[in-house]
Write a protein that holds these residues in place. Structure first.
Motif, mmCIF file in Angstrom:
data_model
loop_
_atom_site.group_PDB
_atom_site.id
_atom_site.type_symbol
_atom_site.label_atom_id
_atom_site.label_comp_id
_atom_site.label_asym_id
_atom_site.label_seq_id
_atom_site.Cartn_x
_atom_site.Cartn_y
_atom_site.Cartn_z
ATOM 1 N N VAL A 37 -81.501 66.949 47.445
ATOM 2 C CA VAL A 37 -80.047 66.887 47.485
ATOM 3 C C VAL A 37 -79.500 67.745 46.356
ATOM 4 C CG1 VAL A 37 -79.973 64.580 48.523
ATOM 5 C CG2 VAL A 37 -79.983 64.810 46.029
ATOM 6 N N THR A 38 -78.269 68.168 46.495
ATOM 7 C CA THR A 38 -77.621 68.970 45.462
ATOM 8 C C THR A 38 -76.512 68.161 44.800
ATOM 9 O OG1 THR A 38 -76.106 69.921 47.102
ATOM 10 C CG2 THR A 38 -78.122 71.140 46.633
ATOM 11 N N GLU A 39 -76.230 68.489 43.559
ATOM 12 C CA GLU A 39 -75.181 67.792 42.816
ATOM 13 C C GLU A 39 -73.860 67.850 43.584
ATOM 14 O OE1 GLU A 39 -72.898 68.036 38.479
ATOM 15 O OE2 GLU A 39 -74.712 69.219 38.859
ATOM 16 N N GLY A 40 -73.211 66.691 43.747
ATOM 17 C CA GLY A 40 -71.944 66.610 44.467
ATOM 18 C C GLY A 40 -72.094 66.349 45.956
ATOM 19 N N GLN A 41 -73.314 66.348 46.475
ATOM 20 C CA GLN A 41 -73.518 66.115 47.910
ATOM 21 C C GLN A 41 -73.193 64.672 48.264
ATOM 22 O OE1 GLN A 41 -77.321 67.469 49.407
ATOM 23 N NE2 GLN A 41 -77.309 65.985 51.087
ATOM 24 N N THR A 127 -71.597 60.215 45.787
ATOM 25 C CA THR A 127 -72.183 61.550 45.799
ATOM 26 C C THR A 127 -73.343 61.637 44.806
ATOM 27 O OG1 THR A 127 -70.598 62.333 44.143
ATOM 28 C CG2 THR A 127 -69.996 62.603 46.466
ATOM 29 N N ALA A 128 -74.154 62.658 44.963
ATOM 30 C CA ALA A 128 -75.299 62.867 44.071
ATOM 31 C C ALA A 128 -74.812 63.372 42.718
ATOM 32 C CB ALA A 128 -76.270 63.859 44.691
ATOM 33 N N PRO A 129 -75.116 62.671 41.624
ATOM 34 C CA PRO A 129 -74.682 63.129 40.301
ATOM 35 C C PRO A 129 -75.524 64.282 39.761
ATOM 36 C CG PRO A 129 -75.892 61.079 40.101
ATOM 37 C CD PRO A 129 -75.776 61.353 41.569
ATOM 38 N N ILE A 130 -76.734 64.474 40.308
ATOM 39 C CA ILE A 130 -77.597 65.574 39.902
ATOM 40 C C ILE A 130 -78.278 66.141 41.145
ATOM 41 C CG2 ILE A 130 -78.079 64.649 37.602
ATOM 42 C CD1 ILE A 130 -80.803 63.720 38.666
ATOM 43 N N SER A 131 -78.835 67.323 41.013
ATOM 44 C CA SER A 131 -79.664 67.882 42.079
ATOM 45 C C SER A 131 -81.095 67.404 41.877
ATOM 46 C CB SER A 131 -79.627 69.417 42.041
ATOM 47 O OG SER A 131 -78.319 69.891 42.286
ATOM 48 N N ALA A 147 -70.858 45.754 43.444
ATOM 49 C CA ALA A 147 -70.742 46.759 42.380
ATOM 50 C C ALA A 147 -71.863 46.598 41.363
ATOM 51 C CB ALA A 147 -69.382 46.642 41.696
ATOM 52 N N ASN A 148 -72.609 47.686 41.125
ATOM 53 C CA ASN A 148 -73.666 47.733 40.110
ATOM 54 C C ASN A 148 -74.686 46.613 40.262
ATOM 55 O OD1 ASN A 148 -72.481 49.996 38.617
ATOM 56 N ND2 ASN A 148 -70.885 48.533 38.042
ATOM 57 N N ASP A 149 -74.920 46.186 41.513
ATOM 58 C CA ASP A 149 -75.792 45.036 41.749
ATOM 59 C C ASP A 149 -77.203 45.449 42.154
ATOM 60 O OD1 ASP A 149 -76.252 42.142 42.198
ATOM 61 O OD2 ASP A 149 -76.496 42.776 44.282
ATOM 62 N N ARG A 150 -77.350 46.579 42.848
ATOM 63 C CA ARG A 150 -78.658 46.989 43.334
ATOM 64 C C ARG A 150 -78.757 48.509 43.349
ATOM 65 N NH1 ARG A 150 -78.667 45.335 49.673
ATOM 66 N NH2 ARG A 150 -80.743 46.226 49.541
ATOM 67 N N ILE A 151 -79.975 48.992 43.273
ATOM 68 C CA ILE A 151 -80.228 50.433 43.310
ATOM 69 C C ILE A 151 -80.219 50.883 44.764
ATOM 70 C CG2 ILE A 151 -81.835 52.274 42.697
ATOM 71 C CD1 ILE A 151 -80.499 50.840 40.342
ATOM 72 N N LEU A 152 -79.433 51.924 45.051
ATOM 73 C CA LEU A 152 -79.371 52.458 46.408
ATOM 74 C C LEU A 152 -80.502 53.454 46.650
ATOM 75 C CD1 LEU A 152 -75.517 53.097 46.648
ATOM 76 C CD2 LEU A 152 -76.787 50.995 47.082
ATOM 77 N N LEU A 153 -80.774 54.288 45.667
ATOM 78 C CA LEU A 153 -81.878 55.240 45.717
ATOM 79 C C LEU A 153 -82.078 55.822 44.333
ATOM 80 C CD1 LEU A 153 -80.421 58.238 45.587
ATOM 81 C CD2 LEU A 153 -80.111 57.890 47.998
ATOM 82 N N ILE A 154 -83.202 56.515 44.150
ATOM 83 C CA ILE A 154 -83.511 57.183 42.888
ATOM 84 C C ILE A 154 -83.645 58.680 43.157
ATOM 85 C CG2 ILE A 154 -85.161 57.416 40.998
ATOM 86 C CD1 ILE A 154 -85.887 54.476 41.424
ATOM 87 N N ILE A 155 -82.999 59.486 42.331
ATOM 88 C CA ILE A 155 -83.096 60.939 42.424
ATOM 89 C C ILE A 155 -83.876 61.447 41.218
ATOM 90 C CG2 ILE A 155 -81.835 63.119 42.578
ATOM 91 C CD1 ILE A 155 -79.430 61.550 43.598
ATOM 92 N N ASN A 156 -84.920 62.228 41.483
ATOM 93 C CA ASN A 156 -85.685 62.879 40.423
ATOM 94 C C ASN A 156 -85.505 64.388 40.510
ATOM 95 O OD1 ASN A 156 -86.870 60.671 39.134
ATOM 96 N ND2 ASN A 156 -88.560 60.573 40.582
#
Length: 256
Positions: A37-41, A127-131, A147-156
């Motif tokens: 993914v790209t930042e802002g997607q 949106t993705a905060p980083i690529s 709100a802020n209760d669970r992780i939706l996904l992890i971006i590396n």
């Protein structure tokens, strides 16, 4: 070339655990596990209706109080003339001024409430905060998200990547000297990879020796455009301690 070999592990150069900043029902998931993914997607959409109503309510409250302020200011203008001609007490005129000041403060609060509601409405599009590369997507459309209760996904961020390793403290003076002179080359070989070593450079030497192990933690940076290095992977690390240009290198058995 003289090298020193140690074992290290790969880390992403940036990692984000993505969570929602508002509560609501997940309406759309627009990302596939394992994809870049790209930042802002745009990745997720939450139900907007409740927060849209909050924005509309905040706008209505602001409009009402602005109308009250216009009326109060008209009263002040009228009362000023009446008070100057002794048709109105000074006290009543000052009360009208106080009402205007109070309404101005209320309108500032209304504007802040409207801005807050608009910000929360914006959070319904995540949106993705980083690529980088996405791991498992941990929610499905229809889930209720808090709100802020669970992780939706992890971006590396895999490219670039970093390698962390530790070096015996006896090599510290030489490495510090080399870093002051310029770039220190680091080569790593991923486990099971028979290709050429991946080349990078030493970027960080920790500010203290680990007294329990007698080693110094270090970090090297790699462009990793071909993504041969993967977060969590163990690698063999070779630090180039000295390089002699145009040196003749012979196999040991030839010398013997």
């Amino acid at each position: 070339q003289q090298t020193m070999a140690v074992v290290g592990h790969v880390e992403a150069s940036a990692t984000v655990e993505l969570a929602s900043q508002v509560s609501g029902q997940l309406m759309q998931s627009l990302v596939e596990p394992g994809h870049n993914v790209t930042e802002g997607q745009l990745l997720f959409r939450l139900d907007r209706r409740t927060l849209e109503a909050s924005v509309a309510k905040a706008r209505a409250v602001l409009a009402r109080d602005e109308a009250e302020l216009r009326r109060a200011r008209q009263d002040v203008a009228r009362y000023k003339s009446l008070a100057a001609n002794n048709f109105l007490s000074q006290q009543q005129y000052e009360l009208s001024l106080t009402e205007v000041a109070a309404l101005e403060a209320t309108i500032n609060q209304d504007k802040a409430a409207l801005e807050s509601a608009q910000v929360e409405l914006g959070y319904t599009e995540i949106t993705a905060p980083i690529s980088g590369r996405v791991g498992e997507v941990l929610v499905d459309p229809g889930n209720i998200i808090k709100a802020n209760d669970r992780i939706l996904l992890i971006i590396n961020t895999v490219s670039p990547a970093e390698v962390r390793f530790a070096v015996p403290e006896k090599f510290l003076p030489e490495l510090l000297r080399r870093m002051r002179q310029g770039e220190v080359e680091v080569r790593v070989q991923p486990e099971g990879d028979r290709g050429e070593p991946v080349r990078g450079s030493l970027t960080v030497i920790d500010n203290a020796v680990n007294r329990d192990t007698g080693t110094v933690a270090m970090r090297a940076w790699f462009e990793n455009a071909d993504e041969r290095l993967w977060p969590g992977q163990f690698v063999r690390v070779n630090i180039v301690m000295e390089s002699v240009p145009q040196a003749l290198v012979l196999p040991l058995r030839t010398i013997l």
